[in-house]
Design a protein around this motif. Structure first.
Motif, short mmCIF file in Angstrom:
data_model
loop_
_atom_site.label_atom_id
_atom_site.label_comp_id
_atom_site.label_asym_id
_atom_site.label_seq_id
_atom_site.Cartn_x
_atom_site.Cartn_y
_atom_site.Cartn_z
N SER A 234 0.82 -1.23 0.00
CA SER A 234 0.00 0.00 0.00
C SER A 234 0.85 1.27 0.00
CB SER A 234 -0.95 -0.01 1.20
OG SER A 234 -0.23 0.19 2.41
N TYR A 235 2.15 1.14 0.25
CA TYR A 235 3.04 2.30 0.26
C TYR A 235 3.87 2.43 -1.03
CZ TYR A 235 1.95 2.78 5.23
OH TYR A 235 1.29 2.95 6.43
N THR A 236 3.58 1.57 -2.01
CA THR A 236 4.28 1.68 -3.30
C THR A 236 3.46 2.58 -4.23
OG1 THR A 236 3.18 -0.29 -4.21
CG2 THR A 236 5.27 -0.64 -3.07
N ASP A 237 4.04 2.99 -5.34
CA ASP A 237 3.32 3.89 -6.25
C ASP A 237 2.65 3.09 -7.37
OD1 ASP A 237 5.40 4.67 -8.92
OD2 ASP A 237 6.10 3.44 -7.27
N PRO A 238 1.62 3.65 -8.02
CA PRO A 238 0.87 2.92 -9.05
C PRO A 238 1.72 2.52 -10.27
CG PRO A 238 -0.30 4.92 -8.38
CD PRO A 238 1.05 4.99 -7.77
N ALA A 239 2.86 3.20 -10.48
CA ALA A 239 3.68 2.89 -11.67
C ALA A 239 4.66 1.74 -11.45
CB ALA A 239 4.45 4.15 -12.09
N ALA A 240 4.60 1.10 -10.28
CA ALA A 240 5.57 0.03 -9.95
C ALA A 240 5.54 -1.19 -10.89
CB ALA A 240 5.39 -0.42 -8.50
N PRO A 241 4.35 -1.67 -11.30
CA PRO A 241 4.35 -2.89 -12.14
C PRO A 241 5.22 -2.76 -13.39
CG PRO A 241 2.13 -2.39 -11.41
CD PRO A 241 2.98 -1.23 -11.00
N GLY A 242 6.08 -3.76 -13.58
CA GLY A 242 6.95 -3.79 -14.76
C GLY A 242 8.24 -2.99 -14.64
#
Length: 415
Positions: A234-242
């Protein structure tokens, strides 16, 4: 003794021995800057002994491409002298009957006394050495931006998960990203195994993730581990995947994110960018794991060869890999630490010194455990299945903790 003095001594010893010179063909995937420098150092040491070095570098895929090439070479009866392989994959190759016995070199160079037992055992098959270890990476690190921590009013590196989440809340409130993360299954698992270690301790980690004990995998401790893991997400950003791991490291470096859970190859990125530990970036054991150490050891397995000169070159390669000179120069370039015990660490930075101290201490206390995320602990088939289950849980908030636990326990039965 300086490297060139050691090389001179090696040359003198070689001249006295009247040994046969031969070709050594080395399959590896050290193709990035610091790694390529280190491979060149090894080549120099072999050439000083009169041998011919045949470089067989295969880039890409964290070694996956190299393994595909290796399989075709071995199947066709034309193996290289040595190949970069690690963890249980060493035993799988040895079981095929294609690896050479290195006991003569290991005995002459006193490897048993120079390596922690838990590491030596990974290099052996049925009690015989078949591979030579190069280095130790610590996986359970937490990296941080001092600039971000200061802006957010975080006084120090968190030692527990309660402290970590309190710090993450402050970073979020300051309008910055608390946790830099990339979306690949091995990155998810790198974080997950540090959480399991921090929540449950070294014995629980061994039972659940190394022995794959069903009772441990379905326990309250695993439930708490998955709850903690989900909270980190929950503390990561939405652009993390990939996102690649080094781009996540760059977010910490640029003061865009506060923390990253990653092995000490991240330090190689900071150092390559001219950053100074303690000033431009901070390192600490992941929350709750100060008395434990998840290791990832690079190593070279040696293949059975017919030619006497090639066999001699291969034995000299194994000795060179474990020599103090190579252990020092390689690990200074790579960001890892020497696998040899009792090495002088005065040329290394503070993060490496802490890593080395903890490596030695945990080898004595039982806190030294193999990294599952980095191919050191379980069979490749089981590892792949568990990684997939963990990443599915990480990426899909609709999977309940109870179902996530069931999925991981089921994946652990993969043969």
């Amino acid at each position: 003794m300086k490297l060139n003095q050691l090389l001179s001594a090696a040359m003198a010893a070689f001249a006295l021995s009247g040994a046969v010179a031969g070709e050594v063909e080395v399959l590896h995937y050290w193709t990035s800057g610091g790694e390529a420098k280190s491979a060149a150092e090894l080549r120099k040491m072999m050439q000083s002994k009169g041998h011919t070095w045949k470089d067989f570098a295969v880039a890409g895929g964290g070694g996956d491409n190299a393994m595909t090439v290796l399989k075709s070479r071995v199947v066709s009866g034309n193996p290289p002298s040595a190949a970069q392989i690690k963890g249980p994959a060493i035993q799988e190759w040895a079981a095929e009957g294609v690896l050479a016995n290195l006991d003569a070199v290991a005995k002459a160079e006193n490897w048993d006394a120079s390596l922690p037992v838990v590491v030596a055992n990974v290099m052996k098959y049925k009690g015989n050495y078949v591979a030579a270890p190069v280095n130790v990476h610590r996986v359970n690190w937490l990296w941080a931006s001092p600039e971000v921590l200061k802006k957010a009013g975080v006084p120090a590196m968190p030692k527990t998960f309660d402290e970590f989440f309190a710090a993450a809340d402050k970073i979020k409130a300051a309008g910055l990203i608390p946790v830099a993360h990339g979306g690949q299954n091995w990155q998810d698992f790198t974080t997950f195994e540090s959480v399991v270690l921090g929540v449950g301790g070294a014995k629980f980690y061994q039972d659940a993730l190394v022995k794959l004990d069903q009772k441990a995998l379905n326990s309250d401790t695993m439930k708490k581990s998955l709850e903690t893991f989900r909270k980190i997400k929950s503390y990561t950003d939405p652009a993390a995947p990939g996102r690649d791991w080094n781009l996540a490291t760059a977010m910490v470096m640029q003061g865009k994110a506060g923390f990253q859970f990653m092995g000490d190859w991240a330090k190689g990125e900071f150092i390559a960018a001219g950053k100074v530990p303690g000033k431009d970036f901070l390192c600490a054991a992941a929350p709750g794991t100060a008395n434990a150490f998840t290791f990832n050891v690079d190593s070279f397995a040696m293949y059975k060869l017919k030619d006497a000169g090639a066999q001699k070159a291969q034995a000299d390669l194994a000795a060179a890999i474990m020599s103090p000179a190579f252990q020092e120069v390689f690990n200074l370039n790579k960001g890892s630490i020497p696998v040899r015990l009792g090495m002088k660490m005065d040329k290394f930075d503070d993060c490496a010194k802490l890593s080395s101290k903890d490596f030695v201490d945990t080898a004595r206390t039982g806190g030294l455990v193999p990294s599952v995320a980095h191919g050191m602990a379980v069979s490749p088939a089981a590892e792949g299945a568990i990684k997939d289950a963990v990443s599915q849980f990480w990426n899909n908030d609709k999977i309940s903790v109870a179902d996530g636990m069931k999925n991981i326990a089921k994946a652990a039965t993969t043969q």
